[in-house]
Structure formats: C-alpha cells, structure tokens
Design a protein around this motif. Structure first.
Motif, PDB file in Angstrom:
ATOM      1  N   GLY A 352      -6.220  -1.581  -7.987  1.00  0.00           N
ATOM      2  CA  GLY A 352      -5.085  -0.767  -7.586  1.00  0.00           C
ATOM      3  C   GLY A 352      -3.946  -1.552  -6.955  1.00  0.00           C
ATOM      4  N   LEU A 353      -4.260  -2.506  -6.099  1.00  0.00           N
ATOM      5  CA  LEU A 353      -3.214  -3.237  -5.383  1.00  0.00           C
ATOM      6  C   LEU A 353      -2.273  -4.013  -6.313  1.00  0.00           C
ATOM      7  N   PRO A 354      -2.780  -4.740  -7.310  1.00  0.00           N
ATOM      8  CA  PRO A 354      -1.845  -5.391  -8.244  1.00  0.00           C
ATOM      9  C   PRO A 354      -0.985  -4.394  -9.026  1.00  0.00           C
ATOM     10  N   LEU A 355      -1.548  -3.229  -9.351  1.00  0.00           N
ATOM     11  CA  LEU A 355      -0.733  -2.209 -10.022  1.00  0.00           C
ATOM     12  C   LEU A 355       0.424  -1.765  -9.127  1.00  0.00           C
ATOM     13  N   MET A 356       0.169  -1.611  -7.843  1.00  0.00           N
ATOM     14  CA  MET A 356       1.222  -1.242  -6.908  1.00  0.00           C
ATOM     15  C   MET A 356       2.241  -2.362  -6.740  1.00  0.00           C
ATOM     16  N   THR A 357       1.791  -3.616  -6.885  1.00  0.00           N
ATOM     17  CA  THR A 357       2.621  -4.767  -6.535  1.00  0.00           C
ATOM     18  C   THR A 357       3.443  -5.292  -7.698  1.00  0.00           C
ATOM     19  N   GLY A 361       7.869   0.799 -12.941  1.00  0.00           N
ATOM     20  CA  GLY A 361       7.755   2.210 -13.273  1.00  0.00           C
ATOM     21  C   GLY A 361       6.805   2.909 -12.320  1.00  0.00           C
ATOM     22  N   ASN A 362       7.093   4.170 -12.030  1.00  0.00           N
ATOM     23  CA  ASN A 362       6.313   4.911 -11.046  1.00  0.00           C
ATOM     24  C   ASN A 362       4.926   5.300 -11.537  1.00  0.00           C
ATOM     25  N   GLY A 363       4.736   5.440 -12.855  1.00  0.00           N
ATOM     26  CA  GLY A 363       3.434   5.840 -13.390  1.00  0.00           C
ATOM     27  C   GLY A 363       2.309   4.903 -13.004  1.00  0.00           C
ATOM     28  N   PRO A 364       2.370   3.621 -13.444  1.00  0.00           N
ATOM     29  CA  PRO A 364       1.295   2.698 -13.072  1.00  0.00           C
ATOM     30  C   PRO A 364       1.208   2.442 -11.572  1.00  0.00           C
ATOM     31  N   ARG A 365       2.323   2.518 -10.874  1.00  0.00           N
ATOM     32  CA  ARG A 365       2.284   2.301  -9.425  1.00  0.00           C
ATOM     33  C   ARG A 365       1.562   3.457  -8.725  1.00  0.00           C
ATOM     34  N   LEU A 366       1.746   4.680  -9.219  1.00  0.00           N
ATOM     35  CA  LEU A 366       1.014   5.818  -8.652  1.00  0.00           C
ATOM     36  C   LEU A 366      -0.479   5.686  -8.914  1.00  0.00           C
ATOM     37  N   VAL A 367      -0.865   5.220 -10.117  1.00  0.00           N
ATOM     38  CA  VAL A 367      -2.280   4.965 -10.403  1.00  0.00           C
ATOM     39  C   VAL A 367      -2.829   3.944  -9.417  1.00  0.00           C
ATOM     40  N   GLY A 368      -2.038   2.904  -9.137  1.00  0.00           N
ATOM     41  CA  GLY A 368      -2.454   1.901  -8.156  1.00  0.00           C
ATOM     42  C   GLY A 368      -2.644   2.497  -6.772  1.00  0.00           C
ATOM     43  N   CYS A 369      -1.753   3.420  -6.384  1.00  0.00           N
ATOM     44  CA  CYS A 369      -1.901   4.086  -5.082  1.00  0.00           C
ATOM     45  C   CYS A 369      -3.218   4.846  -5.004  1.00  0.00           C
ATOM     46  N   PHE A 370      -3.567   5.549  -6.093  1.00  0.00           N
ATOM     47  CA  PHE A 370      -4.823   6.288  -6.127  1.00  0.00           C
ATOM     48  C   PHE A 370      -6.011   5.344  -5.982  1.00  0.00           C
ATOM     49  N   THR A 372      -6.256   2.252  -4.903  1.00  0.00           N
ATOM     50  CA  THR A 372      -6.316   1.539  -3.623  1.00  0.00           C
ATOM     51  C   THR A 372      -6.803   2.452  -2.510  1.00  0.00           C
ATOM     52  N   THR A 373      -6.274   3.660  -2.455  1.00  0.00           N
ATOM     53  CA  THR A 373      -6.696   4.622  -1.432  1.00  0.00           C
ATOM     54  C   THR A 373      -8.165   4.987  -1.607  1.00  0.00           C
ATOM     55  N   MET A 374      -8.593   5.186  -2.841  1.00  0.00           N
ATOM     56  CA  MET A 374      -9.996   5.513  -3.119  1.00  0.00           C
ATOM     57  C   MET A 374     -10.922   4.391  -2.666  1.00  0.00           C
ATOM     58  N   GLY A 375     -10.598   3.157  -3.057  1.00  0.00           N
ATOM     59  CA  GLY A 375     -11.485   2.036  -2.745  1.00  0.00           C
ATOM     60  C   GLY A 375     -11.556   1.725  -1.262  1.00  0.00           C
ATOM     61  N   ALA A 376     -10.365   1.643  -0.603  1.00  0.00           N
ATOM     62  CA  ALA A 376     -10.337   1.262   0.811  1.00  0.00           C
ATOM     63  C   ALA A 376     -11.007   2.312   1.689  1.00  0.00           C
ATOM     64  N   ASN A 377     -10.708   3.584   1.461  1.00  0.00           N
ATOM     65  CA  ASN A 377     -11.271   4.623   2.319  1.00  0.00           C
ATOM     66  C   ASN A 377     -12.745   4.880   2.040  1.00  0.00           C
ATOM     67  N   PRO A 425      11.658  -2.694  -0.392  1.00  0.00           N
ATOM     68  CA  PRO A 425      10.713  -1.590  -0.625  1.00  0.00           C
ATOM     69  C   PRO A 425       9.390  -2.015  -1.279  1.00  0.00           C
ATOM     70  N   GLU A 426       9.265  -3.288  -1.700  1.00  0.00           N
ATOM     71  CA  GLU A 426       8.062  -3.690  -2.428  1.00  0.00           C
ATOM     72  C   GLU A 426       6.921  -4.110  -1.491  1.00  0.00           C
ATOM     73  N   TYR A 427       7.252  -4.592  -0.287  1.00  0.00           N
ATOM     74  CA  TYR A 427       6.252  -5.027   0.693  1.00  0.00           C
ATOM     75  C   TYR A 427       5.257  -6.018   0.074  1.00  0.00           C
ATOM     76  N   ARG A 428       5.784  -6.978  -0.676  1.00  0.00           N
ATOM     77  CA  ARG A 428       4.903  -7.874  -1.430  1.00  0.00           C
ATOM     78  C   ARG A 428       3.984  -8.722  -0.543  1.00  0.00           C
ATOM     79  N   PRO A 429       4.454  -9.323   0.570  1.00  0.00           N
ATOM     80  CA  PRO A 429       3.518 -10.086   1.412  1.00  0.00           C
ATOM     81  C   PRO A 429       2.348  -9.233   1.920  1.00  0.00           C
ATOM     82  N   GLY A 430       2.639  -7.980   2.291  1.00  0.00           N
ATOM     83  CA  GLY A 430       1.571  -7.093   2.744  1.00  0.00           C
ATOM     84  C   GLY A 430       0.591  -6.783   1.637  1.00  0.00           C
ATOM     85  N   MET A 431       1.098  -6.530   0.440  1.00  0.00           N
ATOM     86  CA  MET A 431       0.227  -6.244  -0.698  1.00  0.00           C
ATOM     87  C   MET A 431      -0.676  -7.441  -1.008  1.00  0.00           C
TER      88      MET A 431
END
Length: 476
Positions: A352-357, A361-370, A372-377, A425-431
């Motif tokens: 998920g994190l590389p998809l966000m980073t 396009g918002n589609g693959p980035r939203l998949v990455g959000c899902f 990442t949130t699923m795995g971390a939590n 808005p990308e927050y790449r170092p954090g990602m």
C-alpha cells in the motif's frame, strides 16, 4: 454494552478437559467467557475508542479550520501533535502498578474522566501553545490507560484466547477512528453555535463523550481475577471462578499474584525478547499513527478532495482494517500463529505505501490508503498477542506491557514528526520512513522466530525452563 452477536463473536471454544474439576459443561464454560467478554473487553474497547478519538481528532480539527483560526505556521502543527508523546511514554510504567493498587474502576474511569475534561478545554484555546499544553496533559493522563488495560485483559484469558480479545479491544477503537471523520463532518454544521467555530465543537463534543463513557465504566468494569475470587464477588459463582483459574493455571500457571518487588519489576527490562516484541510494535504504530494524523490532510492537499469528502473518506479504510483485523486474529488463535500473521499484515502495508507514494491518479493512491490502513492497524492486536503469549508472571507481564506500549508510543512520536508540513502534499520522506519500518518489522519477526524456536528446542531437551514453569514453550 454490546449486542448478543458481538459477545458470541468474542467467545472461543472453551476447554472441556477441566469439566470434572469445575463441574461446568462446555456450554456453561462458554457462557462464563462471554460474561467476562461483555464486562471487560467491550467496556475497555469503548474506553480505548474515546482515547483514540481524543488522540486523533487533531487532523480532523485541522481540516475543519483549526490551522487557519490559530494561524499555524511552519512546524507548529507537528509540535502540537508530538508533545502528546513525551509524557505518554515516560509515564507508561506507572499504569500497571496503579491499576493493581487502585483497581480498574477507580484508576481507568478516573483518568478517562479527567482527560475528557481536558479535551473539552481544547475547544476554548486562543493560540497553538495553549493547545499544545492541553495535549501534554492528555498525554500524561492517557499514559497509564493502554498498558493497564492490556495487563488487565491478559490476566483473565489463556494465551490462545488473547488475540481475538485484543482485536475486539482495538477494533472498537478502529471503528471509532473510521467514523471520526464523519462525526467531525457532522459537528462542522454546529459552526457558530454558542460562539464556537466548528473545530472547537469537535473537541468539546468528543470530550463530553469521553466523560460520559468514563462514568459508565465505573459501574461496568470488573477487577482482577484473583481479587474478584478472594473477595467473593457475585459476578461469577465459585465454580465459575474455579474454571477460569484452572484454565489459566493449566496454560501458564500465573493466576496468583506474587508480592510486588521493585527490583523484579524493573529487571524485566533485561529480557531481550520484550524489546524485540516492542520494536515490532514500534514499527507498526509508526505507520498507524501516521495514517491517523495525516490521512485527511493527504486527501485534502494531495488528492484535491473537499473538506467534507476528506473527512468522510477517513472511514472506509478503517472499516476494511477492522474486517482484516478480525479475520487474521481468528486465524492466529485457531492455528496458534503469531509471527506469520504479523508478516502478512506488514506485507499489505508494504504494498500500500508505494501505491500512495509513487503512483499517479487518485484511484491507485486510494487503494494504497486502504492496504496501508488495513496492514498497519491489523498488526496492533497481532503484536500485542505476540508479546502477551510469551511472558510469564504477573509483575513481569505488567512491566513488559508498559515497555511494549511505551515503544509503541515512540512510534507515534515518529509518525508525528516524519510527515512534515514542508513535504506536503506528497509527504515522501514520511512515506519512505514507513516503508522502511514495515520491512524492519518483517526482519524482526524472522529473527525472533529463530530465537524462540531454538529456545523451545532446549526446553524439549530438558536444558531450559522458561519463566520457572517446566514445559512452558514460546509461541511464534
């Protein structure tokens, strides 16, 4: 406090091997476990829910206008987020001791009620420094809650009943996090009511909710098993107390509380396994806190969504995380797996994190959000069970819970700092930091698995006794 289906879902198949000793049928045994679940897991889960709400509402308040009204500049938002953690980390060790000294009702209900009042005060600040001061107070008060709650839960259940309980405990908070954005969006319609702007009402309403649940918890929470039994509490019958006592003693033999010894309490910190489990948790919470604090901002600044959409889109990834959490916890308890579950969840975040980073396009980035949130939590209860399954002795368990949660809180500090405003808005170092930490979690699980396997081999050969209990083996 929860519907019957929820309570039944918490229950595990009770061991029937002790039926002769306890005179309880398997059905009666399951009924006893469900009663404990209802009074302990569900109530603690609701308290954990408000702790996450009060800890994580900073991002929703920022989206709802706090940054503009308080004229936040530079790294002031990061400072407000991070000052919560120094007192939260430093005071962790007190939680298990104080809950034993004061009891769950007074200690847990008391600190929750006070931090609820502090949260309401956040709605009346005039500058960022005042809000930072309130965050410090809330951090100090919340410090004892999580390690005390984890310790209390671990004293009531066997090792292979724990992960589902920890999952439900955390899941309730996860669901709350899911709907924090929607709740906050609804509160924004109170803008101007009573002379308060929308973001101020977020703090006031959620603080009031905390105080209400704290008051309810005083009448619902149960005490430690050994105290309930010795005080002849009417919550369970003597036969039912005997059943739970036998079940835990058969599993790990530490129902009886040994006298408190400060040296023994502190020497638990020398166990290298505890630091290994804690570092796995640190890697997990760094990503989980990052998502909690910055996902609405990523939606708003990085993906261009409106304020309302950014707040409402906070919910779906957490709902997916709750489903993943329960599924992996059920598998972990049924098949007595700990390390492989953590590796699977970390892999979800690593996808998920590389998809966000790196994707456009918002589609693959939203998949990455899902993902990442699923795995971390999902790895939060998995890591908690990993640690709890491999500790014997109540005071060692108490100390290890504090160390473990303290390292997790350190992960929260990292998550607050690595997503810097200048990187928006990308927050790449954090990602990239989160990607590295998820990979580190997998490596740590591999090293721990080798270590625990080799020590179990020594137990099998009669060369080692773990925790003064012959035959006790590590779980990995």
């Amino acid at each position: 406090m929860a519907d019957d289906d929820t309570i039944k879902g918490l229950s595990v198949e009770a061991e029937s091997s002790r039926t002769d000793d306890t005179e309880l049928t398997p059905q009666e045994q399951r009924r006893v476990i469900r009663r404990v679940d209802a009074r302990l897991i569900v109530m603690l889960g609701f308290l954990h829910t408000v702790s996450l709400l009060d800890r994580g509402n900073l991002s929703t308040a920022a989206v709802a206008g706090m940054e503009k009204e308080l004229h936040l500049q530079g790294n002031q938002y990061n400072i407000i987020a991070v000052v919560f953690f120094p007192p939260y980390i430093c005071l962790q060790m007190l939680g298990p001791v104080l809950i034993r000294r004061l009891g769950p009702k007074i200690f847990l209900a008391g600190i929750c009620f006070i931090w609820g009042i502090a949260m309401m005060c956040g709605g009346f600040v005039h500058n960022w420094a005042q809000l930072a001061g309130i965050r410090i107070i809330i951090g100090a008060l919340e410090a004892g809650f999580f390690p005390a709650a984890v310790y209390l839960i671990a004293t009531w259940y066997t090792r292979y009943q724990m992960q589902k309980r920890f999952a439900i405990f955390y899941l309730l908070g996860c669901v709350a996090s899911a709907f924090t954005g929607i709740l906050s969006y609804g509160i924004t319609f109170m803008n101007g009511l009573g002379g308060l702007t929308a973001w101020r009402w977020i703090f006031v309403i959620q603080g009031l909710l905390t105080c209400t649940l704290a008051a309810i918890s005083y009448f619902v929470l149960i005490n430690f098993l050994d105290r309930m039994r010795s005080n002849k509490s009417r919550f369970l019958s003597d036969r039912e107390y005997d059943f739970i006592t036998h079940q835990i003693n058969d599993d790990r033999g530490d129902v009886r509380l040994e006298p408190f010894n400060l040296k023994k309490y502190l020497v638990a910190a020398l166990d290298i396994n505890i630091w290994g489990f804690g570092l796995v948790y640190f890697c997990t919470t760094s990503t989980a806190y990052s998502i909690a604090y910055f996902l609405p901002l990523i939606y708003r600044q990085g993906m261009g969504f409106s304020m309302g959409a950014s707040l409402c889109l906070f919910a779906p990834p957490y709902v997916a995380a709750g489903i993943t959490m329960m599924a992996t916890s059920w598998i972990g308890d049924k098949y007595r797996l700990r390390g492989p579950i953590i590796v699977f969840n970390a892999m979800l975040a690593l996808i998920g994190l590389p998809l966000m980073t790196f994707t456009k396009g918002n589609g693959p980035r939203l998949v990455g959000c899902f993902l990442t949130t699923m795995g971390a939590n999902s790895n939060v209860p998995a890591a908690m069970a990993y640690q709890a399954n491999n500790v014997r002795g109540q005071w060692k368990r108490a100390a290890c819970s504090a160390i473990f949660v303290g390292l997790g809180a350190s992960g929260g500090m990292v998550g607050s700092l690595v997503f810097r405003s200048q990187d928006a808005p990308e927050y790449r170092p954090g990602m990239l930091t989160c990607i590295g930490l998820q990979a580190a979690a997998i490596v740590l699980v591999g090293l721990l698995t080798i270590r625990l396997y080799l020590r179990n081999r020594r137990v099998d050969r009669g060369e080692l006794v773990i925790g003064d209990l012959p035959g006790f083996r590590y779980t990995y």
